[in-house]
Design an enzyme around this catalytic site. Structure first.
Site, PDB file in Angstrom:
ATOM      1  CE1 TYR A 260       1.057  -0.260   4.454  1.00  0.00           C
ATOM      2  CE2 TYR A 260       0.032   1.896   4.376  1.00  0.00           C
ATOM      3  CZ  TYR A 260       0.823   0.965   5.022  1.00  0.00           C
ATOM      4  OH  TYR A 260       1.387   1.282   6.230  1.00  0.00           O
TER       5      TYR A 260
ATOM      6  CE  LYS B  78       3.085   3.454   3.269  1.00  0.00           C
ATOM      7  NZ  LYS B  78       3.214   3.492   4.713  1.00  0.00           N
TER       8      LYS B  78
ATOM      9  CD  GLU C  66      10.097   1.951  10.327  1.00  0.00           C
ATOM     10  OE1 GLU C  66       9.859   2.921   9.584  1.00  0.00           O
ATOM     11  OE2 GLU C  66       9.913   0.776   9.964  1.00  0.00           O
TER      12      GLU C  66
ATOM     13  CG  LEU D 284       8.173   2.613   4.712  1.00  0.00           C
ATOM     14  CD1 LEU D 284       7.829   1.332   3.955  1.00  0.00           C
ATOM     15  CD2 LEU D 284       6.908   3.387   5.023  1.00  0.00           C
TER      16      LEU D 284
HETATM   17  N1  PDD Z   1       2.806   5.230   7.636  1.00  0.00           N
HETATM   18  N2  PDD Z   1       7.554   3.943   8.849  1.00  0.00           N
HETATM   19  C1  PDD Z   1       6.409   3.261   8.958  1.00  0.00           C
HETATM   20  C2  PDD Z   1       6.411   1.923   9.610  1.00  0.00           C
HETATM   21  C3  PDD Z   1       5.210   3.824   8.466  1.00  0.00           C
HETATM   22  O1  PDD Z   1       4.055   3.137   8.557  1.00  0.00           O
HETATM   23  C4  PDD Z   1       5.241   5.123   7.878  1.00  0.00           C
HETATM   24  C5  PDD Z   1       4.019   5.792   7.332  1.00  0.00           C
HETATM   25  C6  PDD Z   1       6.473   5.807   7.796  1.00  0.00           C
HETATM   26  C7  PDD Z   1       6.597   7.177   7.187  1.00  0.00           C
HETATM   27  O2  PDD Z   1       6.497   7.140   5.784  1.00  0.00           O
HETATM   28  P1  PDD Z   1       5.987   8.388   4.941  1.00  0.00           P
HETATM   29  O3  PDD Z   1       6.816   9.541   5.339  1.00  0.00           O
HETATM   30  O4  PDD Z   1       6.202   7.971   3.534  1.00  0.00           O
HETATM   31  O5  PDD Z   1       4.525   8.603   5.295  1.00  0.00           O
HETATM   32  C8  PDD Z   1       7.610   5.171   8.289  1.00  0.00           C
HETATM   33  C9  PDD Z   1       1.618   5.646   6.959  1.00  0.00           C
HETATM   34  C10 PDD Z   1       1.324   7.099   7.033  1.00  0.00           C
HETATM   35  C11 PDD Z   1       0.462   4.732   7.363  1.00  0.00           C
HETATM   36  O6  PDD Z   1       0.721   3.534   7.441  1.00  0.00           O
HETATM   37  O7  PDD Z   1      -0.663   5.201   7.538  1.00  0.00           O
END
Ligand code: PDD
Length: 286
Positions: free
Chosen positions: A32, A146, A178, A202
């Site tokens: 996703y 993801k 993270e 991620l």
């Molecule tokens: N989550 N690490 C993890 C485990 C995450 O689920 C996310 C983002 C990030 C940050 O990625 P980005 O900057 O591309 O949003 C890092 C999204 C927002 C979610 O699962 O809803």
């Protein structure tokens, strides 16, 4: 009722149905993306589509749409669900097949997307900062994907909720990785530090943007492992994601971070980030 996209059709969310045999439902076999859209313009879209392609490559699933098709579909979706700040969620699964762990042959992928208004965080979270806890990172070894199979992240985030804090910050073998749903940054003596990309985290689009903005705006920054001991002594800690943007952490495991207030490097970077958003916004209105 919001309008969603499912396998080529736009329809009201409550009329969108997927098969109980979908591998996303039965096996969590899919990936996703979450992409913000500000004033109708998708934010860092190329970067999100590149990461989607890389997640699909990692799980050996052909991209069911070309980039042009993704752009057209997502733009139609945000037009149908317009709000000033939207969070666009898209998901691709390996489709419908008799339940078997091995990949099915000749199965069409399931493509789903929705767009919902971003619920703004309480302004206090940015003015005073938020609290977080440290938790052992017990997820799998391919956190760069993801993947929709988020049960470990769900359980880790729930630990944060049960502690009455905003996020669980994860550590593995003595270094931080993270957050349960975000990336992390620390500041030491005015230098911004974030763990390097690896299969332990991620590759966040917000993370990369902050590093880019840091470089363009004269902040000192480095990608480097941070041990747990170092992290606890950081002057500042930030959480970053597409929906949180840059959120300062001022309490970690019930202990004050730095002076217990959002730090000066955060304040400066937050202005740079907001200006970058504003600039893109005004360009999209031209
Ligand atoms: N989550 N690490 C993890 C485990 C995450 O689920 C996310 C983002 C990030 C940050 O990625 P980005 O900057 O591309 O949003 C890092 C999204 C927002 C979610 O699962 O809803």
């Amino acid at each position: 009722m919001s309008t969603v996209f499912l396998n080529g059709e736009f329809l009201p969310g409550d009329q969108a149905k997927i098969s109980v045999f979908d591998r996303g439902f039965l096996l969590g076999d899919g990936v996703y993306e979450v992409i913000p859209a500000y004033s109708g313009a998708l934010f860092r879209l190329d970067e999100h589509l590149n990461r989607l392609q890389s997640s699909l490559n990692e799980i050996k699933l052909a991209n069911p749409l070309s980039n042009d098709e993704w752009v057209t579909m997502l733009n139609r979706l945000i037009a149908k669900n317009y709000a000033t700040e939207l969070s666009v969620y898209l998901q691709v699964t390996r489709g419908i097949a008799v339940r078997d762990h091995a990949f099915p042959t000749n199965t069409a992928a399931t493509i789903f997307a929705m767009a919902n208004p971003i619920k703004p965080m309480d302004a206090n979270c940015y003015q005073k900062g938020v609290s977080a806890i440290m938790v052992e990172d017990n997820r799998w070894a391919r956190c760069n994907i993801k993947a929709i199979s988020l049960l470990p992240n769900v359980l880790l985030r729930q630990q944060a909720v049960e502690h009455g804090v905003v996020e669980a910050i994860l550590h593995r073998r003595g270094h931080v990785t993270e957050g349960a749903a975000c990336n992390i940054f620390a500041v030491f003596n005015d230098e911004i530090v974030t763990p390097p990309k690896s299969s332990e985290l991620l590759p966040g689009i917000t993370r990369d943007l902050i590093l880019e903005l840091a470089q363009d705006n004269g902040f000192k920054s480095v990608e480097s492992e941070i041990t747990l001991e170092e992290f606890k002594l950081a002057d500042e800690i930030w959480l970053t994601s597409s929906t949180k943007e840059i959120l300062p952490v001022t309490m970690l495991d019930d202990v004050q971070v730095g002076n217990g207030q959002p730090g000066k490097v955060w304040s400066a970077m937050n202005v740079v980030y907001k200006n970058y958003k504003k600039q893109l916004h005004s360009e999209s209105l031209k």
